[in-house]
Scaffold this motif. Structure first.
Motif, PDB file in Angstrom:
ATOM      1  N   PRO A   1       0.798  -1.230   0.000  1.00  0.00           N
ATOM      2  CA  PRO A   1       0.000   0.000   0.000  1.00  0.00           C
ATOM      3  C   PRO A   1       0.829   1.278   0.000  1.00  0.00           C
ATOM      4  N   ASP A   2       2.135   1.168   0.247  1.00  0.00           N
ATOM      5  CA  ASP A   2       2.994   2.354   0.302  1.00  0.00           C
ATOM      6  C   ASP A   2       3.352   2.774  -1.119  1.00  0.00           C
ATOM      7  N   PHE A   3       2.631   3.770  -1.657  1.00  0.00           N
ATOM      8  CA  PHE A   3       2.841   4.148  -3.049  1.00  0.00           C
ATOM      9  C   PHE A   3       4.240   4.703  -3.284  1.00  0.00           C
ATOM     10  N   GLU A   4       4.834   5.307  -2.292  1.00  0.00           N
ATOM     11  CA  GLU A   4       6.196   5.814  -2.473  1.00  0.00           C
ATOM     12  C   GLU A   4       7.146   4.662  -2.817  1.00  0.00           C
ATOM     13  N   ARG A   5       6.952   3.543  -2.180  1.00  0.00           N
ATOM     14  CA  ARG A   5       7.778   2.361  -2.457  1.00  0.00           C
ATOM     15  C   ARG A   5       7.424   1.769  -3.823  1.00  0.00           C
ATOM     16  N   VAL A   6       6.144   1.705  -4.124  1.00  0.00           N
ATOM     17  CA  VAL A   6       5.685   1.152  -5.399  1.00  0.00           C
ATOM     18  C   VAL A   6       6.225   1.975  -6.569  1.00  0.00           C
ATOM     19  N   ALA A   7       6.088   3.290  -6.473  1.00  0.00           N
ATOM     20  CA  ALA A   7       6.520   4.167  -7.564  1.00  0.00           C
ATOM     21  C   ALA A   7       8.024   4.085  -7.781  1.00  0.00           C
ATOM     22  N   GLU A   8       8.764   3.947  -6.699  1.00  0.00           N
ATOM     23  CA  GLU A   8      10.217   3.796  -6.818  1.00  0.00           C
ATOM     24  C   GLU A   8      10.558   2.562  -7.661  1.00  0.00           C
ATOM     25  N   ILE A   9       9.838   1.472  -7.429  1.00  0.00           N
ATOM     26  CA  ILE A   9      10.070   0.246  -8.199  1.00  0.00           C
ATOM     27  C   ILE A   9       9.701   0.452  -9.660  1.00  0.00           C
ATOM     28  N   TRP A  10       8.544   1.052  -9.917  1.00  0.00           N
ATOM     29  CA  TRP A  10       8.127   1.283 -11.304  1.00  0.00           C
ATOM     30  C   TRP A  10       9.130   2.161 -12.042  1.00  0.00           C
TER      31      TRP A  10
ATOM     32  N   ALA B   1      12.342   0.170 -12.723  1.00  0.00           N
ATOM     33  CA  ALA B   1      12.098  -0.886 -13.707  1.00  0.00           C
ATOM     34  C   ALA B   1      11.936  -0.297 -15.107  1.00  0.00           C
ATOM     35  N   TYR B   2      11.142   0.759 -15.224  1.00  0.00           N
ATOM     36  CA  TYR B   2      10.945   1.403 -16.524  1.00  0.00           C
ATOM     37  C   TYR B   2      12.263   1.984 -17.031  1.00  0.00           C
ATOM     38  N   GLY B   3      12.988   2.637 -16.137  1.00  0.00           N
ATOM     39  CA  GLY B   3      14.250   3.247 -16.531  1.00  0.00           C
ATOM     40  C   GLY B   3      15.258   2.238 -17.034  1.00  0.00           C
ATOM     41  N   ASN B   4      15.327   1.086 -16.362  1.00  0.00           N
ATOM     42  CA  ASN B   4      16.263   0.045 -16.791  1.00  0.00           C
ATOM     43  C   ASN B   4      15.908  -0.498 -18.173  1.00  0.00           C
ATOM     44  N   LYS B   5      14.619  -0.687 -18.405  1.00  0.00           N
ATOM     45  CA  LYS B   5      14.211  -1.283 -19.679  1.00  0.00           C
ATOM     46  C   LYS B   5      14.339  -0.298 -20.837  1.00  0.00           C
ATOM     47  N   SER B   6      14.083   0.982 -20.577  1.00  0.00           N
ATOM     48  CA  SER B   6      14.075   1.972 -21.659  1.00  0.00           C
ATOM     49  C   SER B   6      15.322   2.839 -21.678  1.00  0.00           C
ATOM     50  N   ASN B   7      16.246   2.582 -20.739  1.00  0.00           N
ATOM     51  CA  ASN B   7      17.460   3.395 -20.624  1.00  0.00           C
ATOM     52  C   ASN B   7      17.102   4.874 -20.453  1.00  0.00           C
ATOM     53  N   THR B   8      16.155   5.122 -19.558  1.00  0.00           N
ATOM     54  CA  THR B   8      15.643   6.468 -19.311  1.00  0.00           C
ATOM     55  C   THR B   8      15.686   6.760 -17.817  1.00  0.00           C
ATOM     56  N   THR B   9      16.024   7.979 -17.466  1.00  0.00           N
ATOM     57  CA  THR B   9      15.932   8.399 -16.068  1.00  0.00           C
ATOM     58  C   THR B   9      14.526   8.924 -15.808  1.00  0.00           C
ATOM     59  N   VAL B  10      13.833   8.310 -14.879  1.00  0.00           N
ATOM     60  CA  VAL B  10      12.463   8.708 -14.555  1.00  0.00           C
ATOM     61  C   VAL B  10      12.492   9.655 -13.355  1.00  0.00           C
ATOM     62  N   ASP B  11      11.886  10.827 -13.527  1.00  0.00           N
ATOM     63  CA  ASP B  11      11.910  11.854 -12.482  1.00  0.00           C
ATOM     64  C   ASP B  11      10.722  11.784 -11.542  1.00  0.00           C
TER      65      ASP B  11
END
Length: 587
Positions: free
Chosen positions: A293-302, A305-315
């Motif tokens: 339920p801790d969205f701060e933790r969830v968003a950090e994972i997303w 994960a997205y950044g690793n797959k797309s070679n993008t820094t997510v802000d």
């Protein structure tokens, strides 16, 4: 004789004073009050002052800013002339006279206010309006000019203290009773402006950070599906992007979560052993991180994960549920999907979380390609709504957009995370972080549920929480009896028409997890349930938590849970309830 002259003089002063009293400007960000006073020689100056104000207002309304600059200079000159007259012998003498002196003193102060208004409000506003015309806020059909947005945010921050100062000066001026009502009228109008600013003021640091201050940014926009209910909002079936490049903000296409997130959670943000225990190993898969339920933790994972797959820094990451789509459409109007489905401010949640599933996934219509069709419709919905927001963006609807954001932050249907910790604090300050309770002075009871069987039964799940009266303990803490009822409302007639995709593996029975969190600094005890066995206890993020990972609620049945919550010592505030957003209000 002297009495008659004094009365006539007072009348002229009063009349000229009222004549010169007017609102300077009434456009988006500029509201100024100006007053003047005359007798004989000054009567012409009072008329000039009013004419100057009229010329300034007209030129701004007509967007003729060169003319507005000239009008502002002329206004300054007129005010200087009035100042010079007020400093003369006649007016200095009048200032000492009974009754008349009140008017002279008031006008002297009011002329100073005009100077403040001109120097601290009109001129800065004209500079911004000329450099960043309001019609430049949109770029093409799908973008916003962040430089223009930042300029007006800065202007708002600059104007507000000037307006407050003018209100303060007006309150301090000794206005004669006969004119006090008129001054109060204008003061009240200006106060409305400052009150409106105060509503948005808390959001300005976050908005400025989000716009990036000239730097390029990439944000994820996760469309969480509440029918696949998760503690952190729902299954993130579609994920889009918001990018800021060279000062232009655009909303990109939405794609299936399976296409944009990798299969496994990156090791750098992987789950701990405790998280494996509490959330059933689901956090090893980024698409299922929202079992936590801790969205701060969830968003950090997303983001990772997205950044690793797309070679993008997510802000940052923004989470939306379908109920937000409905709230936005209530201000923007309807949208139509490619299959003819019409969504609006009355039906969007029902259509997206129920009707489309029964249109495509009932026993009669399901085919092998149905999944792709529906997934594309959900992605299309998110993209179409966001594009409509850009296309129809209207500054006059800002209050409405803000109310949608406020409501979403309140019920966790909008949540936000920023990678930068300073910026994340801005998110927490406005109450939309989706994080767990960390302030004992503002206690929250956490009631979170997650469906662990793949299905769309979230539409039928009710969660209701009741908090009893406080019992004051000897140590200064307070204990509350809490009752949580989780109900599966699906009926047999519905089960007969729904396919397995909707019902899941248990013929309409809802299977999932329940997590009950104590408030910060508090405890949870005496947890009892009338079915599904007992609850285990643990501690997560410094919060006590009771949890059950083996819940099964059959159709038309409910599960009742009772327990006690004790808040931190000295805290008298009744806890609020933070809970997984459900769809029970839309059925």
């Amino acid at each position: 004789m002297n009495s008659r002259k004094e009365s006539g003089f007072t009348y002229i002063v009063r009349t000229a004073f009222c004549y010169a009293l007017s609102i300077l400007i009434a456009i988006a960000f500029i509201t100024i009050v100006s007053m003047g006073l005359d007798t004989m020689q000054m009567a012409g100056k009072a008329k000039s002052l009013k004419a100057d104000l009229g010329e300034l207002t007209a030129s701004i309304n007509e967007k003729d800013f060169e003319r507005a600059d000239v009008a502002t200079d002329k206004l300054d000159s007129t005010v200087d002339d009035i100042d010079e007259l007020l400093a003369g012998k006649t007016w200095r003498t009048a200032a000492k006279m009974p009754v008349v002196g009140e008017y002279v003193g008031a006008v002297d102060s009011l002329v100073d206010i005009v100077k403040i208004a001109t120097g601290r409000m009109i001129k800065p506003a004209l500079t911004v309006i000329q450099d960043y015309p309001l019609d430049s806020i949109k770029v093409g059909d799908e973008g916003f000019n962040t430089y223009t947005m930042e300029a007006y945010i800065g202007l708002l921050e600059e104007l507000n203290p000037a307006i407050n100062d003018i209100i303060g000066y007006l309150d301090d001026i000794n206005i004669p009773d006969s004119l006090g009502g008129k001054v109060t009228e204008y003061t009240d109008k200006m106060t409305l402006i400052t009150d409106a600013y105060a509503v948005a003021e808390d959001y300005l640091p976050l908005l400025k950070a989000f716009l990036g201050g000239g730097s390029d940014r990439t944000y994820l926009l996760a469309a969480q599906n509440s029918t696949e209910i998760r503690a952190g909002g729902g299954f993130p079936g579609s994920i889009g992007t918001i990018t800021i490049v060279d000062g232009v903000l655009t909303i990109g296409d939405f794609n299936s979560v399976y296409d944009v997130l990798p299969y496994g959670t990156p090791a750098s943000v992987g789950p701990s052993e405790l998280e494996n225990t509490l959330f059933g190993n689901w956090m090893h898969y980024p698409r299922d991180a929202s079992f936590n339920p801790d969205f701060e933790r969830v968003a950090e994972i997303w983001a990772k994960a997205y950044g690793n797959k797309s070679n993008t820094t997510v802000d940052g990451v923004i989470s939306l549920t379908p109920t937000i789509i409905q709230r936005l459409l209530s201000y923007m109007g309807e949208v139509q999907l490619s299959d003819g489905t019409v969504l609006n401010g009355e039906n969007a949640t029902q259509m997206l979380q129920h009707d489309l599933y029964y249109k495509y996934f009932n026993n009669a219509s399901y085919t092998d390609g149905t999944n792709d069709v529906v997934d594309s419709l959900f992605a299309e919905t998110a993209k179409t709504t966001m594009s409509r927001l850009v296309d129809d963006f209207d500054l006059n609807k800002i209050a409405g957009y803000l109310s949608v954001f406020n409501a979403g932050a309140e019920d966790r249907t909008i949540m936000m995370w920023m990678a930068d910790e300073t910026e994340q604090q801005y998110v927490r300050d406005v109450g939309c972080s989706g994080g767990l309770n960390d302030n004992p002075e503002n206690p929250e009871i956490g009631v979170y549920i997650s469906g662990s069987d793949p299905c769309k039964l979230g539409w039928y799940v009710n969660v209701n929480t009741q908090i009893g009266e406080a019992q004051v303990n000897e140590d200064g803490t307070r204990t509350y009896d809490v009752t949580v009822t989780v109900e599966n409302t699906i009926d047999n007639n519905t089960i007969k028409t729904a396919g397995t995709y909707i019902l899941g593996s248990y013929e309409g029975a809802w299977r999932g997890y329940i997590h009950l969190f104590a408030p910060a600094g508090g405890t949870i005890s005496d947890v009892k349930a009338d079915s599904n066995g007992g609850f285990r206890k643990s501690k997560y993020e410094n919060l006590e938590v009771a949890y059950n990972l083996n819940v099964m609620i059959y159709p038309q049945k409910s599960m009742n849970i009772t327990y006690k919550v004790t808040t931190a010592e000295g805290v008298t505030t009744v806890p609020k309830v933070s809970m997984t957003p459900t769809l029970q209000g839309y059925r």
